[in-house]
Design a protein around this motif. Structure first.
Motif, PDB file in Angstrom:
ATOM      1  N   ASP A 264      30.061  43.208  14.027  1.00  0.00           N
ATOM      2  CA  ASP A 264      31.230  43.882  14.017  1.00  0.00           C
ATOM      3  C   ASP A 264      31.569  44.563  12.577  1.00  0.00           C
ATOM      4  OD1 ASP A 264      32.443  44.127  16.615  1.00  0.00           O
ATOM      5  OD2 ASP A 264      33.376  42.016  16.441  1.00  0.00           O
ATOM      6  N   ASP A 265      31.459  43.586  11.672  1.00  0.00           N
ATOM      7  CA  ASP A 265      31.924  44.060  10.254  1.00  0.00           C
ATOM      8  C   ASP A 265      30.887  44.860   9.618  1.00  0.00           C
ATOM      9  OD1 ASP A 265      33.814  41.982  10.031  1.00  0.00           O
ATOM     10  OD2 ASP A 265      32.670  40.589   9.127  1.00  0.00           O
TER      11      ASP A 265
ATOM     12  N   ASN B 141      35.183  47.360  15.498  1.00  0.00           N
ATOM     13  CA  ASN B 141      36.544  47.040  15.964  1.00  0.00           C
ATOM     14  C   ASN B 141      36.582  45.925  17.147  1.00  0.00           C
ATOM     15  OD1 ASN B 141      37.283  49.110  14.254  1.00  0.00           O
ATOM     16  ND2 ASN B 141      37.110  50.523  15.690  1.00  0.00           N
TER      17      ASN B 141
ATOM     18  N   HIS C 177      31.623  48.265  11.909  1.00  0.00           N
ATOM     19  CA  HIS C 177      32.827  48.683  12.074  1.00  0.00           C
ATOM     20  C   HIS C 177      33.282  48.996  13.498  1.00  0.00           C
ATOM     21  CE1 HIS C 177      31.655  50.084   8.175  1.00  0.00           C
ATOM     22  NE2 HIS C 177      32.592  49.232   7.831  1.00  0.00           N
TER      23      HIS C 177
ATOM     24  N   LYS D 124      33.087  53.331  19.056  1.00  0.00           N
ATOM     25  CA  LYS D 124      31.972  52.386  18.463  1.00  0.00           C
ATOM     26  C   LYS D 124      32.147  51.162  19.254  1.00  0.00           C
ATOM     27  CE  LYS D 124      33.365  54.019  13.788  1.00  0.00           C
ATOM     28  NZ  LYS D 124      34.061  53.707  12.457  1.00  0.00           N
TER      29      LYS D 124
ATOM     30  N   GLU E 232      27.701  54.413  14.442  1.00  0.00           N
ATOM     31  CA  GLU E 232      27.793  53.006  14.109  1.00  0.00           C
ATOM     32  C   GLU E 232      27.824  52.352  15.412  1.00  0.00           C
ATOM     33  OE1 GLU E 232      30.279  52.306  10.150  1.00  0.00           O
ATOM     34  OE2 GLU E 232      31.388  53.586  11.474  1.00  0.00           O
TER      35      GLU E 232
END
Ligand SMILES: NC(=O)C1=CN([C@@H]2O[C@H](COP(=O)(O)OP(=O)(O)OC[C@H]3O[C@@H](n4cnc5c(N)ncnc54)[C@H](OP(=O)(O)O)[C@@H]3O)[C@@H](O)[C@H]2O)C=CC1
Ligand SMILES: O=C1O[C@H](COP(=O)(O)O)[C@@H](O)[C@H](O)[C@H]1O
Length: 495
Positions: A105-106, A111, A109, A7, A40
C-alpha cells in the motif's frame, strides 16, 4: 497512462492455477498494455507451492507469453507481481499477508484499495473470506472487493450457505460473482441490439417471435477437470449460469436506466418468471446426454467414461437440451430452447430468434413455404449478427429468394475484441458490478435448476453414452423441438 484508473492491490488466491495462468495474468497484462491499469498497481499471488518473487515473476511472464503467443514487451510489468506462499487454511499466514499488503500500500500508494480474487476450488471460498475478516485484511481505509469464481454453490441450499458466509464479511455491492459470459462482447451486445433498434423492440414479444434458440457447443472434452466435472455436469456447469444469463438478457424488459441495479433487477424478474419444472415434468422439458467415443476435428477421442478422474459408470451429463417457458405477458407461449454440450461438432455459441410466419405466401401465390425471418446473434467464435429476410428472386416473378444481412464485429480491421476476463477485471477495478451476477439471480437460477438435477441424480441414464463425440448431441434433443413443430437451426445456416 490514464490517471483515472483506480489504484489498487489485487490479491489472487490460487495464483499458480489454470485460471490465473490462462486468463487472469494475460488479462492484467492487456489492461496494462492499453493503459487501462494504473501505473501504481501490484498483484500478490497466493498458493501453497514454494516460489520466490523472482520465480513467480518468471511464471507470470511465461503464462502471458504462452496465452497471448507474443513476447512480453515490458519487463517492468512483472516487477509489480509478488508471491506469498501459504495454505489458506492456516490462520497465522494471513497476518504475514496483511503486513505485506500494508507495505505494498505504501510502495504503490494504493490508498488501501484491495481486490481479493478467489481463483481456487470453491470449498475454500468460505474459509478465505472469513479469515480475511478475522485477521484484519479487510479493515482498510480504501475500498475492498471480493471477486468470486464459479461454481457459486452446488445447489440452492449450498449457494445460500456460501452467500451467508461471504456476506458476513462483504456487502452485496462489494461482491463480484463472475459469470465470464457476461464479459463477452456479443453477450453485452444483446441489450444494445434490442434496446437501440426501433425495428426490433416492437417485435420482441410473443406476437411476433415463435421461438428463441441458444446453442453453446464445445469440441473440448473435460480435459483435466474430470474430478470437478463428474460432480457437476453440464446442467450446473453451463446451464445454471451462462445459459440462463443469456436467456435473462434476451427476455428482460428494458431497464428504466442503464444502472447496475436496474439492469440486474430486470434480469431477476425473468429468472423468477421461468416456469418451474416439477420432478414429473423433467423428461418433458429437458434432455440429457453423455458423449461416447468419436471423432472431433479429425481426431479420434475417448468417451466421457474413459476420461481421467471420471467414474467409469458415470451418470453425469455432458450435454443438456431444454425448453424453458417464461410466464409473463411478453413471453407467454414462446419456448426458449437451450442446448450445450462437450465434444460436439464445433465450438460455437449462437442465438437464433425465429419470427412468426407471415399469414400466407400472398405475393407470389404459390404453394411454396417462405422461410421464417431469423435474427442470428453470433456470440463466438465469430462475432456479429445476421438477419435472414426474403426478397424477390430476380427474373422469376413467382419465387422468393433468401436475403442475408450480415454484420461481422470481429472482421473489422483493427478490432481486437477484449477477452471477457479483461473487461470484467476492468469493471471490478472501476466498481461496476453490472456484468457480475447478483445473489438474487444466482438464487433464482439454482431454484429453477435444482428439481432437474435432483431427478437426474436419482435416476440412472440407462442409454448413456447416448451421443457420439463430434456430433450435435443425442437424437432426443431434436425430438424436443420436433414435437413443437420446430427444429434446431444449423450452426452455419444459409438458406
Ligand atoms: N480453469 C478454468 O478455465 C476455469 C476455472 N474456474 C474456477 O476458477 C477456480 C480455480 O480454477 P483452476 O485455476 O482451474 O483450479 P486449479 O486446480 O488449476 O488451481 C487451484 C489453485 O489453488 C491453489 N491451492 C489449492 N489448495 C490450496 C490451499 N489449501 N491453499 C492455498 N492454495 C491452494 C493451487 O496451488 P498450489 O497447489 O500451489 O497450492 C492452485 O493455484 C475454480 O473455482 C474453478 O471452478 C471457472 C471457470 C473456468
Ligand atoms: O464456465 C465454463 O465455461 C467453459 C466454456 O466457456 P467458453 O468461454 O469457452 O465458451 C466451459 O468449457 C467450462 O466447462 C465451464 O466451466
Amino acid at each position: 497512462m490514464n490517471n483515472m484508473n483506480p489504484k489498487s492491490l489485487i490479491v489472487i488466491f490460487g495464483a499458480t492455477g489454470d485460471l490465473a495462468k490462462r486468463k487472469l495474468f494475460p488479462s492484467i497484462y492487456r489492461l496494462y498494455e492499453k493503459g487501462n491499469l494504473s501505473e501504481e498497481f501490484a498483484v500478490v499471488g497466493v498458493a501453497r507451492r514454494p516460489l520466490s518473487n523472482d520465480e513467480f515473476r518468471n511464471y507470470v511472464r511465461e503464462s502471458i507469453e504462452n496465452a497471448l503467443r507474443q513476447e512480453l514487451n515490458n519487463e517492468q510489468f512483472v516487477s509489480h507481481f509478488y508471491y506469498h506462499p501459504f495454505d489458506v487454511t492456516d490462520t497465522a499466514s494471513y497476518r504475514q499477508l496483511k503486513s505485506l499488503l500494508e507495505e505494498l500500500d505504501d510502495t504503490y500508494h494504493s490508498n488501501g484499495n484491495r481486490i481479493f480474487y478467489l481463483a481456487m476450488a470453491p470449498e475454500f471460498f468460505g474459509t478465505v473470506t472469513s479469515r480475511l475478516k478475522s485477521e484484519g485484511l479487510t479493515a482498510t481505509n480504501g475500498w475492498k472487493r471480493l471477486v468470486i469464481e464459479k461454481p457459486f454453490g452446488h445447489d440452492f441450499e449450498s449457494a445460500r450457505k456460501l452467500n451467508e458466509e461471504i456476506r458476513q464479511v462483504f456487502s452485496e455491492n462489494e461482491i463480484y460473482r463472475i459469470d465470464h459470459y457476461l464479459g463477452k462482447e456479443m453477450v453485452q451486445n444483446i441489450e444494445v441490439i434490442r434496446f437501440s433498434n426501433a425495428i426490433f423492440e416492437p417485435l420482441w414479444n410473443n406476437r411476433f417471435i415463435s421461438n428463441i434458440q441458444i446453442t453453446s457447443s464445445e469440441t473440448l472434452g473435460v480435459e483435466d477437470r474430470g474430478r470437478y466435472y463428474d460432480h457437476s455436469g453440464a446442467l450446473r456447469d453451463m446451464v445454471q449460469n451462462h445459459m440462463l444469463q443469456m436467456v435473462a438478457l434476451l427476455a428482460m424488459e428494458p431497464p428504466i436506466k442503464l444502472t447496475t441495479d436496474e439492469i440486474r433487477s430486470e434480469k431477476v424478474k425473468v429468472l423468477r418468471a421461468l416456469r418451474p419444472i416439477s420432478h414429473e415434468e423433467v423428461d418433458q422439458y429437458f434432455v440429457r446426454g453423455q458423449y461416447g467415443r468419436g471423432v472431433v476435428n479429425g481426431k479420434e477421442v475417448v468417451g466421457y467414461r474413459e476420461e481421467n478422474n471420471v467414474d467409469p459408470n458415470s451418470n453425469t451429463e455432458t450435454f443438456v437440451a431444454g425448453k424453458l417457458m417464461i410466464d409473463n405477458f411478453r413471453w407467454a407461449g414462446v419456448p426458449f430452447y437451450i442446448r450445450t454440450g462437450k465434444r460436439m461438432t464445433e465450438k460455437s455459441t449462437k442465438i437464433v430468434v425465429q419470427f412468426k410466419d407471415v399469414p400466407m405466401n400472398l405475393y407470389y401465390r404459390t404453394n411454396e413455404k417462405i422461410e421464417p425471418n431469423l435474427l442470428i446473434i453470433h456470440i463466438q467464435p465469430d462475432e456479429g449478427i445476421t438477419l435472414h429476410l426474403n426478397g424477390k428472386k430476380s427474373g422469376e416473378s413467382m419465387k422468393t429468394a433468401p436475403i442475408e444481412l450480415d454484420y461481422c464485429n470481429n472482421c473489422i480491421d483493427g478490432i481486437n475484441t477484449p477477452e471477457a476476463y479483461e473487461k470484467l477485471l476492468y469493471d471490478c477495478m472501476h466498481g461496476d458490478a453490472t456484468n457480475f451476477t447478483h445473489w438474487d439471480e444466482v438464487a433464482a437460477s439454482w431454484q429453477f435448476v435444482d428439481p432437474i438435477s435432483e431427478v437426474w441424480e436419482n435416476t440412472k441414464a440407462v442409454d448413456f453414452p447416448n451421443y457420439e463425440a463430434g456430433s450435435m448431441g443425442p437424437k432426443a434433443s431434436d425430438a424436443l423441438l420436433k414435437k413443437d413443430g420446430f427444429h434446431w437451426w444449423p450452426i452455419h445456416y444459409h438458406q
